[in-house]
Design an enzyme around this catalytic site. Structure first.
Site, PDB file in Angstrom:
ATOM      1  N   ASP A  22      -8.838   3.590  -4.805  1.00 46.42           N
ATOM      2  CA  ASP A  22      -8.921   2.175  -4.428  1.00 46.42           C
ATOM      3  C   ASP A  22      -8.189   1.975  -3.103  1.00 46.42           C
ATOM      4  OD1 ASP A  22      -9.601  -0.533  -4.639  1.00 46.42           O
ATOM      5  OD2 ASP A  22      -7.886  -1.026  -5.894  1.00 46.42           O
TER       6      ASP A  22
ATOM      7  N   ASP B 184      -0.354   1.130  -5.019  1.00 45.56           N
ATOM      8  CA  ASP B 184      -1.339   0.712  -6.021  1.00 45.56           C
ATOM      9  C   ASP B 184      -2.214   1.866  -6.512  1.00 45.56           C
ATOM     10  OD1 ASP B 184      -2.662  -0.926  -7.702  1.00 45.56           O
ATOM     11  OD2 ASP B 184      -3.677  -2.110  -6.169  1.00 45.56           O
TER      12      ASP B 184
HETATM   13  N1  LIG Z   1       6.632  -1.142  -3.279  1.00 48.13           N
HETATM   14  C1  LIG Z   1       6.277  -2.296  -2.722  1.00 48.13           C
HETATM   15  N2  LIG Z   1       6.945  -2.798  -1.664  1.00 48.13           N
HETATM   16  C2  LIG Z   1       6.579  -3.967  -1.111  1.00 48.13           C
HETATM   17  N3  LIG Z   1       5.569  -4.731  -1.536  1.00 48.13           N
HETATM   18  C3  LIG Z   1       4.853  -4.294  -2.587  1.00 48.13           C
HETATM   19  C4  LIG Z   1       5.166  -3.062  -3.229  1.00 48.13           C
HETATM   20  N4  LIG Z   1       4.285  -2.884  -4.259  1.00 48.13           N
HETATM   21  C5  LIG Z   1       3.465  -3.958  -4.235  1.00 48.13           C
HETATM   22  N5  LIG Z   1       3.785  -4.809  -3.239  1.00 48.13           N
HETATM   23  C6  LIG Z   1       3.116  -6.101  -2.940  1.00 48.13           C
HETATM   24  O1  LIG Z   1       2.481  -6.586  -4.091  1.00 48.13           O
HETATM   25  C7  LIG Z   1       1.066  -6.650  -3.926  1.00 48.13           C
HETATM   26  C8  LIG Z   1       0.369  -6.241  -5.221  1.00 48.13           C
HETATM   27  O2  LIG Z   1       0.691  -4.911  -5.565  1.00 48.13           O
HETATM   28  P1  LIG Z   1      -0.394  -3.894  -6.123  1.00 48.13           P
HETATM   29  O3  LIG Z   1      -1.504  -3.773  -5.152  1.00 48.13           O
HETATM   30  O4  LIG Z   1       0.307  -2.648  -6.500  1.00 48.13           O
HETATM   31  O5  LIG Z   1      -0.844  -4.653  -7.458  1.00 48.13           O
HETATM   32  P2  LIG Z   1      -2.254  -5.170  -7.969  1.00 48.13           P
HETATM   33  O6  LIG Z   1      -2.052  -5.995  -9.149  1.00 48.13           O
HETATM   34  O7  LIG Z   1      -3.157  -4.010  -8.080  1.00 48.13           O
HETATM   35  O8  LIG Z   1      -2.697  -6.105  -6.832  1.00 48.13           O
HETATM   36  P3  LIG Z   1      -4.160  -6.376  -6.286  1.00 48.13           P
HETATM   37  O9  LIG Z   1      -4.979  -6.796  -7.425  1.00 48.13           O
HETATM   38  O10 LIG Z   1      -3.910  -7.445  -5.287  1.00 48.13           O
HETATM   39  O11 LIG Z   1      -4.620  -5.074  -5.684  1.00 48.13           O
HETATM   40  C9  LIG Z   1       0.771  -5.748  -2.746  1.00 48.13           C
HETATM   41  O12 LIG Z   1      -0.365  -6.157  -2.034  1.00 48.13           O
HETATM   42  C10 LIG Z   1       2.026  -5.877  -1.905  1.00 48.13           C
HETATM   43  O13 LIG Z   1       1.952  -7.022  -1.074  1.00 48.13           O
HETATM   44 MG   LIG Z   2      -3.464  -3.795  -4.888  1.00 48.78          MG
END
Ligand SMILES: Nc1ncnc2c1ncn2[C@@H]1O[C@H](COP(=O)(O)OP(=O)(O)OP(=O)(O)O)[C@@H](O)[C@H]1O
Ligand SMILES: [Mg+2]
Length: 279
Positions: free
Chosen positions: A168, A185
């Site tokens: 992804d 992610d």
């Molecule tokens: N380690 C990190 N450091 C800083 N910001 C983070 C980190 N992990 C996640 N984020 C923030 O949180 C958001 C969501 O995280 P992630 O993509 O892992 O989860 P998700 O639920 O799969 O989100 P999405 O559905 O938007 O893809 C990221 O786009 C980022 O802005």
């Molecule tokens: Mg994400």
């Protein structure tokens, strides 16, 4: 802020000292900024399966290792124990991938802990120490775009050599940290060697990178890095030193005309039989 329910047990266990703020609410998780022993970290709280948009299709879970056969049978049957096992496998897949990739030298957030459906990891920050933006929120000169694109292709190669396809990868799942791009992610990451969809997913990941950076550096739009990388990997000759060109000519293998005609004849016979049954 008031401690969210799902983070309370981490507070009780002393894994975190304080919840600073909510950073994001994604499709699959809520992300918080937390403090732990004088350091700022990030806590990713996975949503329960029924609150999540269903990204966990069969292809992602194929060949994922299951601990024992009782668990495997339960997962196949879809019992409550099975659903819970599947849920745990989904959540720990991201932790597993983070450890595996960090060990392989890929720039991912450093994982610290995984407790009751919460992943504690490094908070990726920008030059000011604030949570880093996603690539999608930043704009680049052509030169910057080419440099980041090259860095990220090298990361894709490193991941593939460690046996992982992200699955992804896009401008939404890459942060621009102070020291460059950081890949995040990973719950849907797949085994490069054992999963039938790995090739398709790798091609899509690389196509996403080319399309995004191609907005700033248009020659990338026509390049073929994905097929090039997969072909080198498949032939066992992909190394960190491989210079990628973005050009790829699929080799045309000789066609076995006899077997193609046999397939066509079979299909025709089957169709004729079907019509006969209908009549
Ligand atoms: N380690 C990190 N450091 C800083 N910001 C983070 C980190 N992990 C996640 N984020 C923030 O949180 C958001 C969501 O995280 P992630 O993509 O892992 O989860 P998700 O639920 O799969 O989100 P999405 O559905 O938007 O893809 C990221 O786009 C980022 O802005
Ligand atoms: Mg994400």
């Amino acid at each position: 802020m008031k401690t969210p329910k799902r983070l309370q047990s981490l507070l009780d266990e002393g894994l975190i000292d304080l919840v600073v703020r909510q950073l994001m609410s994604g499709k699959e998780a809520m992300v918080y900024v937390v403090r732990c022993g004088g350091e700022t970290r990030c806590a990713k709280v996975y949503k329960e399966a029924n609150q999540r948009s269903f990204r966990q299709a069969v292809d992602y879970t194929e060949n994922r290792k299951v601990k024992n056969t009782r668990q495997a049978r339960a997962m196949a049957k879809g019992t409550r124990f099975g659903r819970e096992a599947q849920e745990a496998a989904w959540q720990s897949a991201e932790v597993d991938a983070l450890y595996r990739l960090a060990a392989a030298g890929v720039r991912v957030p450093k994982p610290f802990n995984f407790h009751e459906g919460v992943l504690l990891m490094e908070l990726v920050t920008d030059a000011n120490g604030d949570a880093a933006p996603r690539l999608n929120d930043v704009s680049f000169t052509a030169e910057e775009a080419l440099a980041h694109h090259a860095t990220l292709l090298a990361e894709v190669v490193r991941m593939l050599r460690a046996g992982v396809v992200h699955g992804d990868l896009s401008e939404f799942n890459i942060l621009l940290g102070a020291d460059g791009p950081v890949i995040i992610d990973l719950p849907q990451a797949v085994d490069a060697a054992g999963n039938n969809h790995a090739e398709r997913m790798l091609l899509r990941d690389v196509a996403n990178l080319n399309a995004f950076f191609g907005r700033f550096a248009p020659p990338l739009l026509a390049s073929q890095h994905g097929p090039e990388i997969w072909d080198l990997y498949r032939r066992g000759v992909l190394t960190p030193e491989t210079v990628l060109t973005g050009r790829f000519e699929p080799k045309r293998a000789a066609v076995d005309v006899v077997s193609v005609i046999r397939e066509i004849d079979d299909a025709r016979a089957e169709e004729a039989a079907r019509r006969l049954r209908m009549a």
